[in-house]
Write a protein that holds these residues in place. Structure first.
Motif, PDB file in Angstrom:
ATOM      1  N   THR A 127       0.010   2.872   8.666  1.00 11.87           N
ATOM      2  CA  THR A 127       0.519   4.346   8.462  1.00 11.87           C
ATOM      3  C   THR A 127       0.400   4.990   9.903  1.00 11.87           C
ATOM      4  O   THR A 127      -0.163   4.751  10.619  1.00 11.87           O
ATOM      5  CB  THR A 127      -0.379   4.959   7.499  1.00 11.87           C
ATOM      6  OG1 THR A 127      -1.611   5.202   8.159  1.00 11.87           O
ATOM      7  CG2 THR A 127      -0.494   4.574   5.981  1.00 11.87           C
TER       8      THR A 127
ATOM      9  N   TYR B 273       4.739  -7.265  -4.458  1.00 13.38           N
ATOM     10  CA  TYR B 273       4.037  -6.718  -3.240  1.00 13.38           C
ATOM     11  C   TYR B 273       4.726  -7.580  -2.076  1.00 13.38           C
ATOM     12  O   TYR B 273       5.060  -8.517  -1.941  1.00 13.38           O
ATOM     13  CB  TYR B 273       2.725  -7.139  -3.307  1.00 13.38           C
ATOM     14  CG  TYR B 273       2.033  -6.753  -4.751  1.00 13.38           C
ATOM     15  CD1 TYR B 273       1.599  -5.085  -4.906  1.00 13.38           C
ATOM     16  CD2 TYR B 273       1.671  -7.798  -5.629  1.00 13.38           C
ATOM     17  CE1 TYR B 273       1.151  -4.952  -5.978  1.00 13.38           C
ATOM     18  CE2 TYR B 273       1.019  -7.441  -6.872  1.00 13.38           C
ATOM     19  CZ  TYR B 273       0.879  -5.999  -6.898  1.00 13.38           C
ATOM     20  OH  TYR B 273       0.107  -5.483  -8.116  1.00 13.38           O
ATOM     21  N   SER B 274       4.637  -6.771  -0.991  1.00 20.74           N
ATOM     22  CA  SER B 274       5.061  -7.359   0.315  1.00 20.74           C
ATOM     23  C   SER B 274       3.777  -7.574   1.127  1.00 20.74           C
ATOM     24  O   SER B 274       2.542  -6.869   0.815  1.00 20.74           O
ATOM     25  CB  SER B 274       5.977  -6.298   1.227  1.00 20.74           C
ATOM     26  OG  SER B 274       7.098  -6.100   0.690  1.00 20.74           O
TER      27      SER B 274
ATOM     28  N   CYS C 173       4.148   2.460   6.485  1.00 21.72           N
ATOM     29  CA  CYS C 173       4.366   3.712   5.919  1.00 21.72           C
ATOM     30  C   CYS C 173       4.309   4.946   6.915  1.00 21.72           C
ATOM     31  O   CYS C 173       3.356   5.119   7.850  1.00 21.72           O
ATOM     32  CB  CYS C 173       3.321   4.147   4.704  1.00 21.72           C
ATOM     33  SG  CYS C 173       3.412   2.847   3.390  1.00 21.72           S
TER      34      CYS C 173
ATOM     35  N   ILE D 250       8.681   2.055   5.170  1.00 22.59           N
ATOM     36  CA  ILE D 250       8.829   3.058   3.894  1.00 22.59           C
ATOM     37  C   ILE D 250       8.427   4.349   4.352  1.00 22.59           C
ATOM     38  O   ILE D 250       7.650   4.905   4.872  1.00 22.59           O
ATOM     39  CB  ILE D 250       7.522   2.832   2.919  1.00 22.59           C
ATOM     40  CG1 ILE D 250       7.646   1.300   2.375  1.00 22.59           C
ATOM     41  CG2 ILE D 250       8.129   3.836   1.461  1.00 22.59           C
ATOM     42  CD1 ILE D 250       6.369   1.013   1.313  1.00 22.59           C
TER      43      ILE D 250
ATOM     44  N   ASP E 293      12.286  -5.338   5.488  1.00 19.72           N
ATOM     45  CA  ASP E 293      12.119  -4.468   4.565  1.00 19.72           C
ATOM     46  C   ASP E 293      10.956  -3.900   4.398  1.00 19.72           C
ATOM     47  O   ASP E 293      10.421  -3.697   3.153  1.00 19.72           O
ATOM     48  CB  ASP E 293      13.110  -4.706   3.368  1.00 19.72           C
ATOM     49  CG  ASP E 293      13.575  -3.651   2.454  1.00 19.72           C
ATOM     50  OD1 ASP E 293      13.553  -2.590   2.940  1.00 19.72           O
ATOM     51  OD2 ASP E 293      13.610  -3.960   1.324  1.00 19.72           O
ATOM     52  N   ALA E 294      10.066  -3.689   5.346  1.00 19.36           N
ATOM     53  CA  ALA E 294       8.631  -3.388   5.181  1.00 19.36           C
ATOM     54  C   ALA E 294       8.346  -1.936   5.509  1.00 19.36           C
ATOM     55  O   ALA E 294       7.082  -1.432   5.666  1.00 19.36           O
ATOM     56  CB  ALA E 294       7.641  -4.292   6.037  1.00 19.36           C
TER      57      ALA E 294
ATOM     58  N   TRP F 263      10.636   5.401  -0.781  1.00 16.28           N
ATOM     59  CA  TRP F 263       9.411   5.345  -1.473  1.00 16.28           C
ATOM     60  C   TRP F 263       9.560   5.358  -3.026  1.00 16.28           C
ATOM     61  O   TRP F 263       8.840   4.560  -3.553  1.00 16.28           O
ATOM     62  CB  TRP F 263       8.712   6.699  -1.068  1.00 16.28           C
ATOM     63  CG  TRP F 263       9.302   8.040  -1.455  1.00 16.28           C
ATOM     64  CD1 TRP F 263      10.428   8.691  -0.879  1.00 16.28           C
ATOM     65  CD2 TRP F 263       9.324   8.878  -2.770  1.00 16.28           C
ATOM     66  NE1 TRP F 263      10.710   9.849  -1.556  1.00 16.28           N
ATOM     67  CE2 TRP F 263       9.981   9.815  -2.800  1.00 16.28           C
ATOM     68  CE3 TRP F 263       8.554   8.369  -3.968  1.00 16.28           C
ATOM     69  CZ2 TRP F 263      10.076  10.610  -3.831  1.00 16.28           C
ATOM     70  CZ3 TRP F 263       8.490   8.946  -5.041  1.00 16.28           C
ATOM     71  CH2 TRP F 263       9.310  10.189  -5.052  1.00 16.28           C
TER      72      TRP F 263
ATOM     73  N   ILE G 107      -1.457  -2.682   5.328  1.00 20.92           N
ATOM     74  CA  ILE G 107      -0.643  -1.773   5.240  1.00 20.92           C
ATOM     75  C   ILE G 107      -0.835  -0.778   6.747  1.00 20.92           C
ATOM     76  O   ILE G 107      -2.120  -0.382   6.886  1.00 20.92           O
ATOM     77  CB  ILE G 107      -0.964  -0.485   3.940  1.00 20.92           C
ATOM     78  CG1 ILE G 107      -0.910  -1.156   2.724  1.00 20.92           C
ATOM     79  CG2 ILE G 107      -0.254   0.846   3.971  1.00 20.92           C
ATOM     80  CD1 ILE G 107      -1.541  -0.232   1.599  1.00 20.92           C
TER      81      ILE G 107
ATOM     82  N   ALA H 290       9.526   1.528  -3.576  1.00 18.75           N
ATOM     83  CA  ALA H 290       8.425   0.873  -3.141  1.00 18.75           C
ATOM     84  C   ALA H 290       7.520   1.261  -4.375  1.00 18.75           C
ATOM     85  O   ALA H 290       6.738   0.358  -4.892  1.00 18.75           O
ATOM     86  CB  ALA H 290       7.677   1.529  -2.010  1.00 18.75           C
TER      87      ALA H 290
ATOM     88  N   TYR I 264       3.303  -3.695   5.171  1.00 19.29           N
ATOM     89  CA  TYR I 264       4.132  -2.293   5.082  1.00 19.29           C
ATOM     90  C   TYR I 264       3.689  -1.488   6.266  1.00 19.29           C
ATOM     91  O   TYR I 264       2.681  -1.472   6.486  1.00 19.29           O
ATOM     92  CB  TYR I 264       3.646  -1.493   3.756  1.00 19.29           C
ATOM     93  CG  TYR I 264       3.844  -2.394   2.324  1.00 19.29           C
ATOM     94  CD1 TYR I 264       5.020  -2.121   1.705  1.00 19.29           C
ATOM     95  CD2 TYR I 264       2.854  -2.861   1.638  1.00 19.29           C
ATOM     96  CE1 TYR I 264       5.211  -2.502   0.590  1.00 19.29           C
ATOM     97  CE2 TYR I 264       2.878  -3.678   0.554  1.00 19.29           C
ATOM     98  CZ  TYR I 264       4.222  -3.367   0.017  1.00 19.29           C
ATOM     99  OH  TYR I 264       4.400  -3.712  -1.301  1.00 19.29           O
TER     100      TYR I 264
END
Length: 185
Positions: free
Chosen positions: A118, A15-16, A21, A141, A138-139, A3, A116, A6, A19
């Motif tokens: 979550t 920015y990717s 999360c 977190i 690598d997305a 984190w 994103i 990130a 993500y």
């Protein structure tokens, strides 16, 4: 990526397109989403450029259709897809998700969209194809509860941002009384 990395990347304007999360530390996760939203989207575009979905109610295919649709009246958009439990071993969703479509999107994301996803879970199911692909990109977190040393540094940084000095004994007393939940602190 962790984190801290990130947060630094977003602060630097890197920015990717996607993500994932996850974790139990909801405060840091929300802070990351807020920072990414503020950096990616101009404030005057926020109403048109940000969309939130609940993946317990909406299939990922619908979210991906939105992600692939060009932004309307704004140059770029951010899509927040909450409750991506299909990435864990405990998918409580009653919705049929099109994971193959998500895998295709991960290989060819849209430049004008940040997606994103979550999930509030301690860990992901590393055996799933989508998790493996996100890891390769690598997305992923993780937002886990901070350990004592990390919490100490975090509280010191928070105090310095508020132009307040805090002693080590006060930090120890605070964490004993309030615990490690950052929302409580």
């Amino acid at each position: 990526m962790d984190w801290k990395t990130a947060f630094k990347r977003v602060q630097q304007g890197s920015y990717s397109p996607v993500y994932l999360c996850y974790g139990t530390e909801k405060y840091l996760l929300r802070q990351f989403i807020q920072q990414l939203t503020e950096k990616w989207i101009e404030p005057e575009h926020l109403e048109w450029a940000r969309t939130v979905y609940d993946l317990h109610e909406i299939p990922i295919g619908h979210v991906l259709e939105d992600a692939q649709t060009p932004p309307f009246l704004v140059p770029k958009k951010l899509i927040l897809a909450q409750n991506a439990t299909f990435c864990t071993g405990k998918d409580a969703s009653k919705v049929e998700h099109q994971i193959d479509a998500l895998l295709d999107y991960l290989n060819h994301p849209v430049d004008s969209t940040v997606l994103i996803m979550t999930v509030h879970a301690e860990k992901l199911d590393a055996r799933k194809k989508v998790v493996k692909q996100l890891k390769k990109l690598d997305a992923i977190i993780p937002f886990q509860t901070l350990r004592a040393g990390e919490l100490h540094v975090w509280l010191n940084n928070l105090a310095s941002k508020a132009n307040v000095a805090i002693e080590d004994q006060a930090i120890q007393k605070l964490t004993v009384l309030a615990g490690t939940n950052l929302e409580t602190l």
